[in-house]
Structures are given as C-alpha cells and as structure tokens.
Design a protein around this motif. Structure first.
Motif, PDB file in Angstrom:
ATOM      1  N   PHE A  14       0.820  -1.217   0.000  1.00 22.36           N
ATOM      2  CA  PHE A  14       0.000   0.000   0.000  1.00 22.36           C
ATOM      3  C   PHE A  14       0.854   1.268   0.000  1.00 22.36           C
ATOM      4  N   MET A  26      -9.118   6.820  -5.116  1.00 24.63           N
ATOM      5  CA  MET A  26     -10.184   5.958  -4.585  1.00 24.63           C
ATOM      6  C   MET A  26     -11.425   6.739  -4.172  1.00 24.63           C
ATOM      7  N   HIS A  30     -15.051   5.101  -4.662  1.00 20.20           N
ATOM      8  CA  HIS A  30     -15.779   4.596  -3.488  1.00 20.20           C
ATOM      9  C   HIS A  30     -16.940   5.486  -3.051  1.00 20.20           C
ATOM     10  N   GLY A  53      -8.125   1.754   7.977  1.00 24.38           N
ATOM     11  CA  GLY A  53      -7.657   1.602   6.595  1.00 24.38           C
ATOM     12  C   GLY A  53      -8.063   2.835   5.814  1.00 24.38           C
ATOM     13  N   TRP A  58      -9.329  10.955   2.418  1.00 20.25           N
ATOM     14  CA  TRP A  58     -10.437  11.734   1.854  1.00 20.25           C
ATOM     15  C   TRP A  58     -11.727  11.560   2.670  1.00 20.25           C
ATOM     16  N   ASP A  76      -3.958   3.594   9.334  1.00 18.86           N
ATOM     17  CA  ASP A  76      -3.630   2.796   8.146  1.00 18.86           C
ATOM     18  C   ASP A  76      -2.290   2.105   8.359  1.00 18.86           C
ATOM     19  N   VAL A  77      -2.181   0.895   7.795  1.00 17.37           N
ATOM     20  CA  VAL A  77      -0.931   0.132   7.888  1.00 17.37           C
ATOM     21  C   VAL A  77       0.160   0.760   7.010  1.00 17.37           C
ATOM     22  N   THR A 101      -2.418  -0.776  12.685  1.00 15.84           N
ATOM     23  CA  THR A 101      -3.170  -1.816  11.982  1.00 15.84           C
ATOM     24  C   THR A 101      -4.526  -2.061  12.635  1.00 15.84           C
ATOM     25  N   ALA A 102      -5.419  -2.642  11.838  1.00 15.05           N
ATOM     26  CA  ALA A 102      -6.732  -3.031  12.364  1.00 15.05           C
ATOM     27  C   ALA A 102      -6.561  -4.024  13.503  1.00 15.05           C
ATOM     28  N   GLU A 103      -5.525  -4.849  13.389  1.00 15.88           N
ATOM     29  CA  GLU A 103      -5.346  -5.922  14.375  1.00 15.88           C
ATOM     30  C   GLU A 103      -4.771  -5.418  15.693  1.00 15.88           C
ATOM     31  N   VAL A 118     -13.708   1.202   4.909  1.00 17.73           N
ATOM     32  CA  VAL A 118     -14.160   1.115   3.510  1.00 17.73           C
ATOM     33  C   VAL A 118     -13.121   0.395   2.656  1.00 17.73           C
ATOM     34  N   GLU A 119     -13.537  -0.691   2.047  1.00 21.28           N
ATOM     35  CA  GLU A 119     -12.691  -1.418   1.097  1.00 21.28           C
ATOM     36  C   GLU A 119     -11.323  -1.777   1.684  1.00 21.28           C
ATOM     37  N   SER A 120     -11.322  -2.212   2.910  1.00 19.70           N
ATOM     38  CA  SER A 120     -10.053  -2.532   3.567  1.00 19.70           C
ATOM     39  C   SER A 120     -10.089  -3.916   4.231  1.00 19.70           C
TER      40      SER A 120
END
Ligand SMILES: C[S@@+](CC[C@H](N)C(=O)[O-])C[C@H]1O[C@@H](n2cnc3c(N)ncnc32)[C@H](O)[C@@H]1O
Length: 233
Positions: A14, A26, A30, A53, A58, A76-77, A101-103, A118-120
């Motif tokens: 990314f 994006m 999106h 993410g 935007w 975001d990662v 990260t999300a984790e 969104v889209e992640s």
C-alpha cells in the motif's frame, strides 16, 4: 495476531499504491457506495469516529465536516498513506491520523462512538482480530460499519482474487456477520449498497471482462456489515 512479515508485505504494497497516487483516486471510485453508508450511519455533531484503513484520508476529511463537535481518527498500515493524509488534512482541527493496523488499533478502549472501514477489511491478515479490536475501541452503544466490494455473494468480483498481489479473504455476508457476532456485537446485520454511478459503454480495465460484467457487479452492490456494541456484555 498477524506475523510481522504479513504486516510488512501489506505496508509495502500500500505504500506503492500511495506513491502511484491511487489513494487519492479511490475517492471517486468509493464515493457512490460511501454516501449511502454515511446516510445510514446517522452521524451526530459530537461523534468520535474511527476510519480503519483510511488510505489518503479523503473520507476522514468528509467525516470531520459532519462531526464539528467531535473528532475523526484515521489509521492505516501504510505509513505513506498516512503521510499523505496528514498533508491533505493539515489545518483541520478535529482530525488525527495514526500509523497502525486493524489488528492492533492504537487507541484506548471505549474511545469511539462509530467505526467505519471502507474497502479494507478483506486485506486484513486477521479479520477476526480486527473486528475484535474495533469492538474494544468502541464505546458501549457505539456501532461498527464495514463496507466491502470483494465478497463471496457477488459473483462478479471473484475474478479479482488472482489479480491481487497480496493475500485477501473472500468471505460471504454470513461469514462476516459471524465474525461480528463472535466479537460480541449485538445486533448484527448486513445489506447491499448498489453502486448507482454511471458505467462506461466500453470497459478496458483489468477488473471486469467487459462493461456488462461491470454493470452487473455494481447492481449487486457492495456489502455493508454493521453491528452495535451492547451496553451490557
Ligand atoms: C483499497 S484501500 C482503501 C482506502 C480507503 N478506505 C478508501 O476508501 O479510499 C485499502 C486500505 O486499507 C489499508 N489496510 C489494509 N490492511 C490493513 C490493516 N490490516 N490495518 C490497517 N490498514 C490496512 C491499506 O493500507 C489501504 O490504505
């Protein structure tokens, strides 16, 4: 918990997207599925919102305008996405970007009233852990909203699997819902968000066979999974 190698691979991929300017691109792709989602989220002026993410930021910028008395945090990662997001949103007082990260969300428990992604989520090496982390950082009665275009029930996106250069998860709506329920969300639901933007007469990209397949994909719609963190466990 994903291993460090998976995290580095995601970050490198990314960061490449960011350097190619794909983060900014994006927004146009999106927005047709994000706008109806924002309407469903019923944002309140004092909401504290997390975008997991967040890419080039935007959506964080748009969210910030809807919660003038609250705050929006984007994570975001990709540190390059975060760097660009910070530049693009400089001067907006109720916005913050964090590399993470999300984790392993870099936030205290019970910090947010709403979490959006969104889209992640299908890129997350460990979606169960990511959803668990979202549950942790939400306040009781807060809600989570995961919006994705790549999911098993839409047959017109399955061909994307071989095009991704990093591992992804092609889960069904029921499987995403199960993960929300396992994390503790009650109630949990999902719906489709059709993409009503105009389609080209002729499609020349690599994601669809032709314009007809693209139209069918958009009519099936994105998958929106949502859940609420109960006030009592
Ligand atoms: C397709 S982009 C979407 C970006 C943005 N949400 C948008 O709609 O423009 C996916 C984003 O998710 C981020 N991402 C992927 N896996 C992640 C993870 N495990 N934790 C945090 N961010 C992640 C990527 O770095 C990338 O910026």
């Amino acid at each position: 918990m994903p291993d460090r190698a998976s995290e580095v691979r995601l970050q490198e991929e990314f960061n490449r997207w960011a350097e190619e300017g794909r983060g900014e691109g994006m927004e146009e792709h999106h927005l047709p599925i994000v706008e109806p989602t924002l309407a469903l989220m019923d944002l309140q002026p004092a909401d504290c919102v997390l975008d997991v993410g967040c890419g080039s930021g935007w959506l964080v910028r748009r969210l910030a305008a809807s919660v003038p008395g609250g705050q929006v945090v984007g994570i975001d990662v990709s540190d390059e996405m975060i760097r660009r997001a910070q530049l693009a949103c400089a001067g907006i007082p109720n916005v913050k970007f964090l590399h993470g990260t999300a984790e392993q969300i870099p936030a205290l428990a019970d910090s947010f009233t709403k979490v959006l992604s969104v889209e992640s989520a299908y890129y997350w090496p460990d979606p169960e852990r990511g959803i668990g982390e979202i549950f942790r950082v939400l306040r009781p009665s807060g809600s989570a909203w995961i919006l994705i275009n790549y999911y098993r029930d839409n047959p017109y996106c399955h061909q994307w699997g071989v095009l991704y250069s990093i591992p992804t998860h092609l889960l069904s709506a029921a499987e995403w819902q199960e993960r929300f329920s396992a994390a503790g969300f009650r109630p949990v639901s999902h719906r489709r968000i059709p993409d009503r933007s105009p389609s080209p007469e002729v499609y020349t990209g690599r994601w669809f066979r032709d314009a007809d397949e693209m139209r069918r994909f958009k009519a099936e719609g994105a998958l929106l999974v949502t859940g609420t963190k109960p006030t009592r466990p």
